[in-house]
Design an enzyme around this catalytic site. Structure first.
Site, PDB file in Angstrom:
ATOM      1  CG  HIS A   1       2.011   0.147   4.265  1.00  0.00           C
ATOM      2  ND1 HIS A   1       1.641  -0.830   5.323  1.00  0.00           N
ATOM      3  CD2 HIS A   1       0.890   0.868   4.235  1.00  0.00           C
ATOM      4  CE1 HIS A   1       0.266  -0.628   5.750  1.00  0.00           C
ATOM      5  NE2 HIS A   1      -0.245   0.466   5.015  1.00  0.00           N
TER       6      HIS A   1
ATOM      7  CG  ASP B   1      -2.004  -0.846   1.228  1.00  0.00           C
ATOM      8  OD1 ASP B   1      -2.078  -1.851   0.248  1.00  0.00           O
ATOM      9  OD2 ASP B   1      -2.835  -0.895   1.835  1.00  0.00           O
TER      10      ASP B   1
END
Length: 213
Positions: free
Chosen positions: A171, A14
């Site tokens: 992430h 992400d």
């Protein structure tokens, strides 16, 4: 006795693209592994070359909103999420030619993505993924990257006896890149296979168990 088939593992990243993307893409290229990237619209514009690279190398580009802002997404008009995802889709399509309909709600779909917000995504023909293994790398990527690896392994062990696909939340950070080779080695040693998201093989993976998404 039937052969037990291991679930497929989906590595998802992400909050990119950013300056750490190339390192993660280099690792995935070296290991010949495809992943899925949930990206933020202004950063798609700012890092268009790396977005083109990830598509060219066989990864799947997905949508993670324009603002990543709870107050703008989840307060007020329940179409806000769908509107931001549609803008992100259009920008991604302009940059790559890929018409991606896979979204991930910032901060996860619970508690924010109530019926009205999910209806907006369905009306736009979108899908929505959460995850079933959380590395918590947003918290530890600077202070203790080894915990990212530990959280991923423990999360996978918790799903060991199931047949559902494994979707790992990460992430695009330096700390995550640091432990990614070790995580890949663990997953391979356990006998799992990797895949990027494939629209024609979509499966439901959201905290609401909403089969429309």
């Amino acid at each position: 006795m039937e052969n037990y088939e291991m679930p497929t593992v989906y590595l998802t990243f992400d909050d990119g693209p950013n300056q750490e993307m190339d390192e993660i893409l280099d690792i995935l290229k070296e290991k010949n592994i495809k992943a899925t990237f949930f990206m933020i619209e202004p950063q798609i514009k700012n890092y268009s070359d790396v977005v083109k690279r990830l598509v060219n190398e066989g990864h799947f580009p997905a949508l993670h909103s324009v603002t990543h802002d709870k107050s703008k997404l989840y307060e007020g008009d329940p179409l806000n999420v769908a509107i931001e995802m549609e803008q992100t889709r259009k920008t991604l399509h302009q940059v790559t030619g890929v018409d991606s309909r896979l979204t991930r709600a910032p901060y996860g779909s619970k508690p924010y993505m109530t019926d009205a917000f999910r209806n907006g995504l369905v009306q736009q023909g979108m899908k929505m993924w959460d995850w079933n293994v959380d590395t918590v790398d947003w918290k530890y990527h600077n202070s203790n990257p080894e915990l990212i690896l530990e959280n991923a392994i423990n999360g996978m062990k918790g799903l060991k006896d199931g047949n559902d696909p494994i979707v790992i939340l990460m992430h695009v950070t330096k700390g995550t890149a640091t432990v990614l080779p070790q995580l890949i080695a663990f997953i391979e040693n356990e006998g799992y296979e990797f895949s990027a998201y494939q629209p024609d093989k979509h499966f439901s993976m959201n905290f609401w168990n909403d089969s429309r998404l």
